[in-house]
Design an enzyme around this catalytic site. Structure first.
Site, short mmCIF file in Angstrom:
data_model
loop_
_atom_site.label_atom_id
_atom_site.label_comp_id
_atom_site.label_asym_id
_atom_site.label_seq_id
_atom_site.Cartn_x
_atom_site.Cartn_y
_atom_site.Cartn_z
N GLU A 172 0.84 -1.21 0.00
CA GLU A 172 0.00 0.00 0.00
C GLU A 172 0.87 1.26 0.00
O GLU A 172 0.51 2.29 -0.57
CB GLU A 172 -0.89 0.02 1.25
N ASP A 221 -12.62 -4.93 -1.52
CA ASP A 221 -13.59 -6.04 -1.50
C ASP A 221 -14.91 -5.57 -0.92
O ASP A 221 -14.96 -4.60 -0.16
CB ASP A 221 -13.03 -7.20 -0.65
N GLU A 268 -7.12 -1.37 11.09
CA GLU A 268 -6.20 -0.48 11.81
C GLU A 268 -6.79 0.83 12.32
O GLU A 268 -6.34 1.36 13.36
CB GLU A 268 -4.99 -0.11 10.91
#
Ligand code: SAH
Length: 238
Positions: free
Chosen positions: A15, A202, A179
């Site tokens: 990421e 997703d 997170e």
């Protein structure tokens, strides 16, 4: 508030890497205590001091240190070492199709962050478990740059039990990841403003498994995330 020094907290190397490259940030050796796995990169972008903090690899398992424990610790260390005036938690997330989420969408956090897997059915501990940690108001940013906004619910699992989904709905959340609430908890404690930017990999209320969707869509989501972060940091009203 004038923002000059921004720290981005990112769980996964895949990421963070496109962003580090696009903003030409340099690795800071010794940014964090020697035994911690966290990595710091810094530089300036659009006239602002920018640090990216990545969770690093697990020494035992050899994969990214995702989820809440590393997120809380790296946020605390980032605040302590880099003294940012804004923290942004950036990453990927699952979204609810029933609320209009689509693969690749970029969402800014709306309203307080909470948890969907910390169940403590005792007076007041219940609310403590779910949590409610503030986000900076992102409405102007979202309207100006054309991003969606949604409430984020955090948990320590990539998959989801029926009870998790119920709690996500009870929390009024649209986004599920691993997170943001941990980062927001530390930021509330340390009185540093914080919001999250999450790109959807997703759809959690669709039949295909989260893992399959995640792997298939990671590239698109990370590319959209990187474009979004550059525009956010460059935004005059930030
Ligand atoms: N299979 C991945 C593992 C990543 S764990 C790999 O190959 O490396 C999932 C990471 O993506 C976490 O940092 C989490 O915040 C985010 N994430 C994306 N979709 C999620 C979902 N549906 N539920 C929980 N976390 C999700």
């Amino acid at each position: 508030m004038k923002i000059d020094n921004i720290a981005l907290i990112i769980a996964m190397r895949s990421e963070a890497a496109p962003l580090i490259e696009a903003m030409d940030l340099k690795k800071q050796d010794g940014a964090f205590p020697g035994k911690t796995p966290f990595e710091g990169y810094d530089g300036s972008y659009e006239g602002k001091q920018v640090s990216v903090i990545v969770s690093g690899r697990s020494r035992v398992h050899g994969i990214d240190n995702v989820a809440t424990q590393p997120a809380a610790l790296m946020t605390f260390l980032a605040i302590d070492r880099m003294n940012p005036d804004l923290i942004i938690n950036a990453g990927t997330a699952g979204g609810m199709a029933e609320h209009g989420c689509r693969i690749g969408d970029v969402y800014l956090s709306e309203g307080p962050f909470c948890y969907h897997d910390r169940r403590i059915p005792l007076p007041r501990f219940r609310e403590y478990g779910i949590g409610s940690y503030p986000s900076v108001d992102t409405s102007e940013l979202a309207a100006s740059l054309g991003f969606k906004r949604g409430r984020i619910s955090t948990g320590d699992s990539l998959d989801m039990t029926d009870r998790d989904l119920e709690m996500i709905r009870e929390n009024g959340a649209v986004i599920k990841e691993m997170e943001a609430a941990a980062v927001a908890w530390v930021c509330e404690m340390m009185e540093v403003p914080m919001f999250a930017v999450k790109a959807i990999t997703d759809l959690i209320d669709r039949s295909m498994s989260t893992e399959e969707q995640f792997v298939a869509n990671l590239h698109l989501a990370v590319s959209n995330l990187q474009e979004a972060i550059k525009r956010i940091i460059g935004f005059d009203g930030l």
